[in-house]
Enzyme design. Structure first.
Site, short mmCIF file in Angstrom:
data_model
loop_
_atom_site.label_atom_id
_atom_site.label_comp_id
_atom_site.label_asym_id
_atom_site.label_seq_id
_atom_site.Cartn_x
_atom_site.Cartn_y
_atom_site.Cartn_z
N ARG A 1 0.89 -1.26 0.02
CA ARG A 1 -0.02 0.14 -0.01
C ARG A 1 0.95 1.34 -0.02
NH1 ARG A 1 -5.32 1.63 3.51
NH2 ARG A 1 -6.08 0.13 1.94
N HIS B 1 -7.69 1.15 -6.20
CA HIS B 1 -7.76 0.23 -5.05
C HIS B 1 -8.51 -1.11 -5.45
CE1 HIS B 1 -8.01 -0.94 -1.10
NE2 HIS B 1 -8.79 -0.30 -0.69
N GLN C 1 -10.44 -3.70 -3.15
CA GLN C 1 -11.69 -3.18 -2.59
C GLN C 1 -12.84 -3.58 -3.51
OE1 GLN C 1 -12.33 -1.45 0.58
NE2 GLN C 1 -14.47 -2.07 -0.08
N ASP D 1 -16.86 7.88 -1.72
CA ASP D 1 -15.85 7.70 -1.01
C ASP D 1 -15.56 9.10 -0.41
OD1 ASP D 1 -13.40 6.66 -0.03
OD2 ASP D 1 -12.45 6.58 -1.99
N CYS E 1 -16.22 2.42 0.64
CA CYS E 1 -14.96 1.30 1.12
C CYS E 1 -14.78 1.52 2.40
CB CYS E 1 -14.14 1.57 0.12
SG CYS E 1 -13.14 3.31 0.42
N ARG F 1 -13.78 -8.21 2.33
CA ARG F 1 -12.34 -7.96 1.97
C ARG F 1 -11.70 -9.14 2.40
NH1 ARG F 1 -10.07 -2.79 1.73
NH2 ARG F 1 -8.26 -4.27 0.93
#
Ligand code: CP
Ligand code: NVA
Length: 300
Positions: A102, A129, A132, A217, A257, A285
């Site tokens: 990440r 991402h 996700q 988001d 998310c 996830r």
């Protein structure tokens, strides 16, 4: 042989993406503690940014599968002191079976992948991402069945999540309606690649019309904290609230998310309301990434 990486959703074919969703649902519904396909294997998790869900889901997933995960922060490794990425990738991949990264720059993940002898997974960059989206799509399939031909409304920032939604629309054949304020649109290369799968709208309400899923988001992503005030002004008409949800189909789902800011990009009424599936999405996830780890480490 070069390992299979997951730096972007587009590293998967449509068929593989669908296969991962099916497998994730299977793993979730039939947990077998004796199934340990990654016994003795090690995942290195390099986090240059904060995380709750990504860190815990990868760590727990490795343990479920009989393996283990190492949490590596730049503060405690030589990566933070400028050891070249190529060297780090070669060294780390000579000792572990998979690497999750990440970081901010997407090129950091692709450079790591070029020099790694084991699979590299994108655990979020400023650009994408993809992990996700595995969970989001699993969640949609569980609640509503196939997303093919459905309409998804993306409201807010044209950020990493928006880019990965564009990729998902291409792979799973759904329509993506996007409403972002001026100056916060997705990158042109992503728009061009997505072609007719993506349509742009000037208002959140227009994008949400007849949608089967509304997604948003945060207004300021990690690394953009100093822009918070400016972004609050720019995004004030891009909040997902009850009015927006009522423009969508009556059975539309809401996803985010997480982490979320109630009262900014989404009202508490929506995120804590009956159409919201954000906690299933977060749990998934774990299941989706177990399917991914199995795909990358056991199938090749
Ligand atoms: N959604 C997500 O990636 O959460 P974390 O930042 O907590 O990992
Ligand atoms: N767009 C957000 C997603 C967090 C999971 C960020 O990059 O901070």
């Amino acid at each position: 042989m070069n390992p299979r990486h997951f730096t972007s959703l587009l590293d998967l074919s449509s068929e593989e993406f669908r296969g991962l969703i099916t497998r994730a649902i299977e793993l979730k519904n039939n947990r077998d503690p004796d199934y340990q396909p990654l016994k003795g294997q090690v995942l290195a998790m390099i986090f240059e940014k904060s995380s709750t869900r990504t860190r815990i889901s990868f760590d727990a997933g490795m343990v479920h599968f009989g393996g283990s995960a190492l949490f590596l922060s730049p503060r405690d490794t030589q990566l933070g002191r400028g050891e070249p990425l190529q060297d780090s990738a070669k060294v780390i991949s000579s000792m572990v079976d998979c690497i999750m990264l990440r970081t901010d720059k997407h090129e950091t993940v692709t450079t790591f992948a070029q020099h790694s002898r084991v699979p590299v997974i994108n655990g979020l960059t400023d650009q994408q991402h993809p992990c996700q989206l595995l969970a989001d799509m699993q969640t949609f399939f569980e609640h509503r069945g196939d997303i093919n031909g459905k309409t998804v409304a993306w409201i807010g920032d044209g950020n990493n999540m928006c880019h990965s939604y564009m990729h998902a629309a291409m792979l799973l054949d759904f329509n993506l309606n996007i409403a972002c304020p001026d100056g916060y649109q997705p990158l042109p290369a992503f728009v061009k690649a997505a072609g007719e799968r993506v349509r742009f709208f000037n208002t959140a309400l227009a994008a949400a019309k007849d949608a089967d899923l509304c997604v948003t988001d945060v207004w300021a992503s990690m690394g953009q904290e100093e822009e918070q005030k400016q972004r609050e002004r720019a995004f004030k008409d891009y909040q997902t609230n009850a009015g927006i949800m009522s423009a969508a189909h009556s059975d539309a789902l809401f996803m985010h998310c997480l982490p979320a800011h109630r009262g900014e990009e989404v009202t508490a009424e929506v995120i804590d309301g009956p159409q919201s599936v954000v906690f299933d999405e977060a749990e998934n996830r774990l299941h989706a990434q177990k399917a991914l780890l199995e795909f990358l480490l056991c199938n090749n």
